[in-house]
Design a protein around this motif. Structure first.
Motif, PDB file in Angstrom:
ATOM      1  N   THR A 133      31.726  27.906  36.758  1.00  0.00           N
ATOM      2  CA  THR A 133      32.752  27.282  35.584  1.00  0.00           C
ATOM      3  C   THR A 133      32.790  27.244  34.415  1.00  0.00           C
ATOM      4  O   THR A 133      32.088  26.749  33.628  1.00  0.00           O
ATOM      5  N   GLU A 134      33.668  27.578  34.250  1.00  0.00           N
ATOM      6  CA  GLU A 134      33.649  27.958  32.101  1.00  0.00           C
ATOM      7  C   GLU A 134      34.456  26.422  31.605  1.00  0.00           C
ATOM      8  O   GLU A 134      34.655  25.852  32.381  1.00  0.00           O
ATOM      9  N   ALA A 135      33.657  26.513  30.340  1.00  0.00           N
ATOM     10  CA  ALA A 135      33.879  25.256  30.154  1.00  0.00           C
ATOM     11  C   ALA A 135      35.244  24.969  29.899  1.00  0.00           C
ATOM     12  O   ALA A 135      36.005  25.817  28.962  1.00  0.00           O
ATOM     13  N   PRO A 136      36.376  23.415  29.863  1.00  0.00           N
ATOM     14  CA  PRO A 136      37.408  23.871  29.024  1.00  0.00           C
ATOM     15  C   PRO A 136      37.865  24.386  28.058  1.00  0.00           C
ATOM     16  O   PRO A 136      36.623  24.038  26.754  1.00  0.00           O
ATOM     17  N   GLU A 137      38.411  24.573  27.255  1.00  0.00           N
ATOM     18  CA  GLU A 137      38.497  25.307  26.015  1.00  0.00           C
ATOM     19  C   GLU A 137      38.714  23.476  25.386  1.00  0.00           C
ATOM     20  O   GLU A 137      39.219  23.033  24.983  1.00  0.00           O
ATOM     21  N   ILE A 138      38.548  23.918  24.230  1.00  0.00           N
ATOM     22  CA  ILE A 138      38.517  22.580  23.310  1.00  0.00           C
ATOM     23  C   ILE A 138      39.398  23.165  21.762  1.00  0.00           C
ATOM     24  O   ILE A 138      39.500  24.609  20.741  1.00  0.00           O
ATOM     25  N   ALA A 198      53.688  33.632  31.443  1.00  0.00           N
ATOM     26  CA  ALA A 198      53.918  33.244  32.972  1.00  0.00           C
ATOM     27  C   ALA A 198      52.778  32.353  33.859  1.00  0.00           C
ATOM     28  O   ALA A 198      53.031  32.047  34.914  1.00  0.00           O
ATOM     29  N   LEU A 199      51.951  32.503  33.418  1.00  0.00           N
ATOM     30  CA  LEU A 199      50.573  32.521  34.261  1.00  0.00           C
ATOM     31  C   LEU A 199      49.736  31.268  33.861  1.00  0.00           C
ATOM     32  O   LEU A 199      49.192  30.431  34.151  1.00  0.00           O
ATOM     33  N   GLY A 200      50.956  30.331  32.701  1.00  0.00           N
ATOM     34  CA  GLY A 200      50.067  28.765  32.151  1.00  0.00           C
ATOM     35  C   GLY A 200      50.913  27.765  33.574  1.00  0.00           C
ATOM     36  O   GLY A 200      50.872  27.687  34.632  1.00  0.00           O
ATOM     37  N   HIS A 201      51.215  27.057  32.600  1.00  0.00           N
ATOM     38  CA  HIS A 201      51.724  25.528  33.022  1.00  0.00           C
ATOM     39  C   HIS A 201      52.836  24.974  32.897  1.00  0.00           C
ATOM     40  O   HIS A 201      53.071  24.986  31.490  1.00  0.00           O
ATOM     41  N   CYS A 218      45.683  22.039  32.398  1.00  0.00           N
ATOM     42  CA  CYS A 218      44.047  23.032  32.109  1.00  0.00           C
ATOM     43  C   CYS A 218      42.990  22.277  31.793  1.00  0.00           C
ATOM     44  O   CYS A 218      42.364  23.107  31.162  1.00  0.00           O
ATOM     45  N   ASP A 219      42.655  20.933  31.794  1.00  0.00           N
ATOM     46  CA  ASP A 219      41.661  20.429  30.585  1.00  0.00           C
ATOM     47  C   ASP A 219      41.336  20.866  29.540  1.00  0.00           C
ATOM     48  O   ASP A 219      40.541  20.740  28.590  1.00  0.00           O
ATOM     49  N   ALA A 220      41.842  21.496  28.980  1.00  0.00           N
ATOM     50  CA  ALA A 220      41.934  21.875  27.504  1.00  0.00           C
ATOM     51  C   ALA A 220      41.522  20.488  26.815  1.00  0.00           C
ATOM     52  O   ALA A 220      42.287  19.839  27.190  1.00  0.00           O
TER      53      ALA A 220
END
Length: 59
Positions: free
Chosen positions: A3-8, A24-27, A46-48
């Motif tokens: 699992t990729e770490a959330p973006e900082i 369009a693929l965002g939220h 997205c947990d950014a």
């Protein structure tokens, strides 16, 4: 499977908007307020993690 770490993201403002950054693929766009005592906030979609520049390297 990993699992990729959330973006900082380091930001200059305490009030920021997040829309997932993928068009369009965002939220849906949400406005987030970084608490001045904590210095960061995480997007509920997205947990950014948004860190204010004054707290960079401290959180």
């Amino acid at each position: 499977m990993t699992t990729e770490a959330p973006e900082i993201k380091i930001v200059d403002s305490y009030r920021i908007a997040c829309d997932g950054g993928e068009g369009a693929l965002g939220h849906p766009r949400v406005w987030l307020l970084i608490p001045q005592t904590e210095g960061f906030v995480e997007c509920p979609y997205c947990d950014a993690k948004y860190i204010h520049r004054d707290f960079e390297g401290k959180v």
